[in-house]
Scaffold this motif. Structure first.
Motif, mmCIF file in Angstrom:
data_model
loop_
_atom_site.group_PDB
_atom_site.id
_atom_site.type_symbol
_atom_site.label_atom_id
_atom_site.label_comp_id
_atom_site.label_asym_id
_atom_site.label_seq_id
_atom_site.Cartn_x
_atom_site.Cartn_y
_atom_site.Cartn_z
ATOM 1 N N HIS A 112 -0.916 15.352 -1.425
ATOM 2 C CA HIS A 112 -1.072 15.137 0.181
ATOM 3 C C HIS A 112 -2.724 14.926 0.159
ATOM 4 O O HIS A 112 -3.109 15.320 1.337
ATOM 5 C CB HIS A 112 -0.522 15.966 1.079
ATOM 6 C CG HIS A 112 1.135 15.972 0.828
ATOM 7 N ND1 HIS A 112 1.844 17.005 1.335
ATOM 8 C CD2 HIS A 112 1.750 14.904 0.462
ATOM 9 C CE1 HIS A 112 3.117 16.688 1.249
ATOM 10 N NE2 HIS A 112 3.249 15.561 0.402
ATOM 11 N N GLN A 113 -3.475 14.268 -0.766
ATOM 12 C CA GLN A 113 -4.654 14.178 -0.377
ATOM 13 C C GLN A 113 -4.855 12.887 0.776
ATOM 14 O O GLN A 113 -5.835 12.814 1.516
ATOM 15 C CB GLN A 113 -5.421 13.692 -1.572
ATOM 16 C CG GLN A 113 -5.625 14.783 -2.706
ATOM 17 C CD GLN A 113 -6.176 14.290 -4.070
ATOM 18 O OE1 GLN A 113 -5.921 13.126 -4.376
ATOM 19 N NE2 GLN A 113 -6.999 15.005 -4.459
ATOM 20 N N ILE A 114 -4.118 11.969 1.067
ATOM 21 C CA ILE A 114 -4.000 11.011 2.010
ATOM 22 C C ILE A 114 -3.820 11.631 3.085
ATOM 23 O O ILE A 114 -2.747 12.178 3.236
ATOM 24 C CB ILE A 114 -3.014 9.848 1.519
ATOM 25 C CG1 ILE A 114 -3.659 9.035 0.302
ATOM 26 C CG2 ILE A 114 -3.321 8.761 2.675
ATOM 27 C CD1 ILE A 114 -2.642 8.320 -0.227
ATOM 28 N N MET A 153 6.281 -2.619 1.913
ATOM 29 C CA MET A 153 6.496 -1.323 2.427
ATOM 30 C C MET A 153 6.970 -0.398 1.259
ATOM 31 O O MET A 153 6.735 0.757 1.253
ATOM 32 C CB MET A 153 7.558 -1.288 3.720
ATOM 33 C CG MET A 153 7.460 -1.982 4.759
ATOM 34 S SD MET A 153 5.581 -1.422 5.292
ATOM 35 C CE MET A 153 5.594 -2.478 6.641
ATOM 36 N N ALA A 154 7.473 -1.028 0.266
ATOM 37 C CA ALA A 154 8.103 -0.511 -0.880
ATOM 38 C C ALA A 154 6.941 0.238 -1.573
ATOM 39 O O ALA A 154 6.749 1.293 -2.118
ATOM 40 C CB ALA A 154 8.828 -1.022 -2.090
ATOM 41 N N ARG A 155 5.828 -0.790 -1.928
ATOM 42 C CA ARG A 155 4.526 -0.249 -2.510
ATOM 43 C C ARG A 155 4.028 0.829 -1.858
ATOM 44 O O ARG A 155 3.200 1.865 -2.413
ATOM 45 C CB ARG A 155 3.432 -1.565 -2.566
ATOM 46 C CG ARG A 155 3.892 -2.417 -3.826
ATOM 47 C CD ARG A 155 2.751 -3.646 -4.079
ATOM 48 N NE ARG A 155 1.435 -2.850 -4.078
ATOM 49 C CZ ARG A 155 0.355 -3.661 -4.131
ATOM 50 N NH1 ARG A 155 0.486 -4.969 -3.817
ATOM 51 N NH2 ARG A 155 -0.681 -3.297 -4.205
ATOM 52 N N ALA A 186 9.084 8.661 2.073
ATOM 53 C CA ALA A 186 8.067 9.288 0.994
ATOM 54 C C ALA A 186 7.844 10.652 1.324
ATOM 55 O O ALA A 186 7.319 11.382 0.641
ATOM 56 C CB ALA A 186 6.610 8.569 0.713
ATOM 57 N N GLY A 187 8.294 11.100 2.485
ATOM 58 C CA GLY A 187 8.052 12.258 2.651
ATOM 59 C C GLY A 187 6.743 12.850 2.834
ATOM 60 O O GLY A 187 6.314 14.146 2.464
ATOM 61 N N LEU A 211 2.590 6.590 -1.639
ATOM 62 C CA LEU A 211 2.361 8.136 -0.915
ATOM 63 C C LEU A 211 3.566 8.932 -1.688
ATOM 64 O O LEU A 211 3.129 10.067 -1.768
ATOM 65 C CB LEU A 211 3.232 7.809 0.399
ATOM 66 C CG LEU A 211 2.231 6.831 1.423
ATOM 67 C CD1 LEU A 211 2.770 6.652 2.940
ATOM 68 C CD2 LEU A 211 0.840 7.699 1.682
ATOM 69 N N ARG A 212 4.498 8.505 -2.386
ATOM 70 C CA ARG A 212 5.197 9.425 -3.197
ATOM 71 C C ARG A 212 4.489 9.995 -4.319
ATOM 72 O O ARG A 212 4.749 11.187 -4.866
ATOM 73 C CB ARG A 212 6.344 8.708 -3.601
ATOM 74 C CG ARG A 212 7.564 8.591 -2.521
ATOM 75 C CD ARG A 212 9.021 8.151 -3.368
ATOM 76 N NE ARG A 212 10.162 8.179 -2.608
ATOM 77 C CZ ARG A 212 10.550 6.889 -1.880
ATOM 78 N NH1 ARG A 212 9.693 5.873 -2.271
ATOM 79 N NH2 ARG A 212 11.307 6.933 -1.109
ATOM 80 N N ALA A 213 3.306 9.233 -4.830
ATOM 81 C CA ALA A 213 2.667 9.418 -5.904
ATOM 82 C C ALA A 213 1.598 10.655 -5.350
ATOM 83 O O ALA A 213 1.034 11.400 -6.470
ATOM 84 C CB ALA A 213 1.913 8.334 -6.506
#
Length: 405
Positions: A137-139, A124-126, A167-168, A131-133
């Protein structure tokens, strides 16, 4: 003479991880002439299904029914939320995550897979770091398989939602519960799942042929923002039909619906919490037997940590070709069918013959599981495969301990 006698006559036992054992009540409900598809009993009965399906999924939102297998539900979920050029993140812990991502790719969706191998759950950390990167918000969605039927890993979907929230990130959380619904605890609304897909042939105990997409209002909003949705896959008329045929995009899967009604009646009569508890205890009995066989032998469960194992399917390995030999001997001599080791190795290699799976989902009880384990124990002996002794005692200790006085 005695050595050539087979013991496979009688009722066979299909212990593959889906299609699962069908209850007599389901089969009897389906054994009827075709009904009127325009009015009457079928229409009235079908109107009762969405509410009871939502009870199993633990959601107050929407459900669409498709005349399709789980792959069809995959495509329906993607077609109603994404468009060509969108991007999805796919954490993977087995073959079925790759299958769903390949489905997305074929629709023109860009995929990014975080592969955690065949024996580990999502990190989950990965996921959260990735997602933070994604600051732009392309994903648009994260596709998470709850239980991967190939590896028997059970991923923590609630923790996946927590990682996304940490990750917001506004991406949709989409969960594949094809192997887990009605077996492992799943709480769609409480866990913050936006879209969930499942099929009828595993925990729901109906012959393969229909599947379901559950979706919340956030996912419905994503659907409304698309410029085009396939008329057949569109979940709006299926979830909110004005006419009966719109439930199914055409003619109803009549006999599957009667079977589904009977299966849902069985689930709700038992109670979903009890259903989950039954699957957990039966799984622990299987694991106890497997631990004994592994002690002094070469058999091993794919997932070392019991807390990460599915309660519906157990993936195992033996030195090749031991798994294939065991499956073949049991089916030929005892009438017991085990699952192939799907996705664990290339089918064209010798390694493929070293994997097998046990399905323990849906309509299963204590004596069925003890029969399954007794059959495997017999096969290990007949084939002279090294294994520890006392597996049935270990399994019966688990089951007897539930009601010990």
């Amino acid at each position: 003479m005695r050595d050539s006698v087979k013991l496979s006559s009688g009722r066979s036992y299909l212990a593959i991880p889906g299609p699962s054992v069908m209850p007599d009540q389901v089969l009897q409900a389906m054994h009827r002439a075709s009904p009127n598809i325009y009015a009457g009993e079928l229409v009235d009965m079908t109107n009762t299904l969405p509410g009871d399906l939502r009870r199993v999924a633990r959601t107050e939102h929407h459900v669409a029914i498709y005349i399709a297998n789980g792959h069809g539900a995959w495509e329906a979920a993607l077609s109603n939320t994404l468009q060509e050029g969108d991007k999805v993140l796919v954490p993977a812990s087995g073959r079925f995550a790759f299958g769903w991502s390949e489905m997305a790719q074929a629709l023109g969706v860009e995929i990014e897979v975080l592969d955690f191998g065949m024996q580990a759950p999502f990190d989950m950390a990965r996921v959260s770091d990735r997602l933070r990167a994604d600051t732009g918000h392309q994903i648009k969605a994260v596709l998470g398989v709850h239980v991967d039927t190939s590896t028997s890993i059970r991923n923590d979907i609630s923790a996946l939602r927590d990682a996304m929230d940490a990750a917001g990130h506004p991406a949709l959380l989409m969960a594949d519960c094809i192997a887990s619904l009605g077996c492992d605890r799943f709480e769609m609304d409480a866990w913050g799942v936006d879209v969930m897909v499942t099929g009828c042939q595993k925990g729901l105990m109906v012959p393969a042929g229909i599947s379901f997409v559950f979706f919340n209002d956030k996912a419905a909003e994503a659907r409304s923002g698309l410029s085009r949705v396939s008329r057949y896959w569109d979940w709006v008329p299926r979830a909110h039909p004005e006419w009966f045929y719109q439930f199914f995009g055409g003619t109803a899967p009549t006999h599957h619906l009667y079977g589904l009604r009977a299966a849902l009646d069985l689930i709700h009569a038992e109670g979903i919490e009890q259903v989950w508890a039954r699957h957990e205890i039966l799984a622990r009995a299987i694991w106890a037997a497997c631990d004994v066989w592994a002690d002094g032998g070469a058999l091993a469960m794919n997932v070392a940590d019991p807390g990460l194992r599915s309660h519906a399917v157990t993936a195992l390995r033996l030195p090749s070709p031991g798994a294939t030999d065991l499956r073949s001997w049991l089916e030929d001599n005892l009438g017991l069918t085990l699952g192939i080791g799907l996705g664990m190795a290339d089918p064209n290699t010798p390694e493929w013959h070293g994997f097998f799976r046990l399905g323990h989902m849906g309509h299963v009880n204590g004596h069925m599981i003890m029969g399954l384990l007794g059959g495997i124990d017999t096969g290990l002996k007949a084939l002279n495969l090294p294994h520890g002794r006392g597996a049935l005692d270990a399994a019966s200790n688990v089951l007897s301990g539930v009601h010990a006085r």
